[in-house]
Enzyme design. Structure first.
Site, PDB file in Angstrom:
ATOM      1  N   ILE A  71     -35.702  35.752  -8.570  1.00 16.10           N
ATOM      2  CA  ILE A  71     -34.706  34.831  -9.109  1.00 16.10           C
ATOM      3  C   ILE A  71     -34.683  34.852 -10.630  1.00 16.10           C
ATOM      4  O   ILE A  71     -35.709  35.074 -11.281  1.00 16.10           O
ATOM      5  CB  ILE A  71     -34.950  33.391  -8.566  1.00 16.10           C
ATOM      6  CG1 ILE A  71     -33.798  32.452  -8.951  1.00 16.10           C
ATOM      7  CG2 ILE A  71     -36.306  32.876  -8.983  1.00 16.10           C
ATOM      8  CD1 ILE A  71     -33.795  31.128  -8.195  1.00 16.10           C
ATOM      9  N   CYS A  72     -33.495  34.630 -11.178  1.00 19.86           N
ATOM     10  CA  CYS A  72     -33.285  34.427 -12.603  1.00 19.86           C
ATOM     11  C   CYS A  72     -33.623  35.679 -13.416  1.00 19.86           C
ATOM     12  O   CYS A  72     -32.954  36.693 -13.297  1.00 19.86           O
ATOM     13  CB  CYS A  72     -34.076  33.193 -13.062  1.00 19.86           C
ATOM     14  SG  CYS A  72     -33.455  32.445 -14.569  1.00 19.86           S
ATOM     15  N   HIS A  73     -34.682  35.645 -14.237  1.00 18.91           N
ATOM     16  CA  HIS A  73     -35.090  36.789 -15.051  1.00 18.91           C
ATOM     17  C   HIS A  73     -36.034  37.740 -14.315  1.00 18.91           C
ATOM     18  O   HIS A  73     -36.361  38.807 -14.824  1.00 18.91           O
ATOM     19  CB  HIS A  73     -35.770  36.318 -16.340  1.00 18.91           C
ATOM     20  CG  HIS A  73     -34.830  35.745 -17.353  1.00 18.91           C
ATOM     21  ND1 HIS A  73     -34.344  34.451 -17.256  1.00 18.91           N
ATOM     22  CD2 HIS A  73     -34.279  36.268 -18.469  1.00 18.91           C
ATOM     23  CE1 HIS A  73     -33.541  34.215 -18.280  1.00 18.91           C
ATOM     24  NE2 HIS A  73     -33.484  35.302 -19.031  1.00 18.91           N
TER      25      HIS A  73
END
Length: 188
Positions: free
Chosen positions: A112-114
């Protein structure tokens, strides 16, 4: 969905200092509630620092170090985001190999995300549909991924989401993929 759909499954969470706290705690809670055994793997012993965006969050006790584990020991992998966390992990050869091995074994991975920065370094996004924090889209496209701006994307056992707002869908899909198990087509 059965509350105990991950009974007998063992899921690794790979993180180090600077991970986005909620991107570890919410999936951890959801996966534990589905009856999986979970372990926090890191590059160092002791505790690692969670972050609430740019503010320090809580410290989390590491279960095992990266040099003492193998992807063979787990049924799936969760990669929380945050800025410093994936940037540090992708510079650690053992972490990159650990991530890549999940793909070689066809095991589900949720990032998730970065966190997809680590996937780029492991060279496992070529030809895959993925999402991430928007600033990673160029890196992912340059690594051969088909980047889309969607809440949650699943491509042959690889689950990706953009940010903490996507956690409900991310957790649900990750649990579904972990319950399904090995994906023959996922092999890197």
């Amino acid at each position: 969905m059965s509350q105990k759909q991950l009974t007998g499954k063992k899921i690794a969470f790979l993180a180090t200092d600077g991970f986005e706290q909620v991107e570890l705690t919410k999936p951890w809670e959801a996966i534990k509630n589905a009856d999986a055994d979970v372990e926090l793997i890191s590059i160092k012993t002791g505790a690692i620092q969670g972050m609430n965006h740019f503010d320090k969050g809580d410290m989390f006790t590491v279960d095992k170090t990266i040099d003492s584990v193998s992807a063979e020991d787990y049924d799936g992998l969760v990669l929380p985001g945050g800025l410093a966390n994936p940037d540090t992990l992708r510079r650690n050869e053992s972490c990159v190999d650990f991530v890549r091995d999940f793909f070689k074994q066809g095991k589900p991975v949720a990032a998730i995300c970065h966190a997809p920065w680590t996937l780029v370094e492991a060279d496992v996004v070529q030809g895959r549909k993925v999402t991430s924090w928007p600033s990673l889209q160029t890196d992912l496209k340059n690594a051969g991924a088909n980047w889309v701006d969607e809440e949650c994307v699943c491509d042959q056992g690889l689950v990706t989401s953009r940010n903490p707002d996507d956690l409900p869908a991310f957790c649900q899909k990750a649990i579904e993929e972990f319950a399904e198990g090995v994906h023959a087509e996922q092999h890197a």
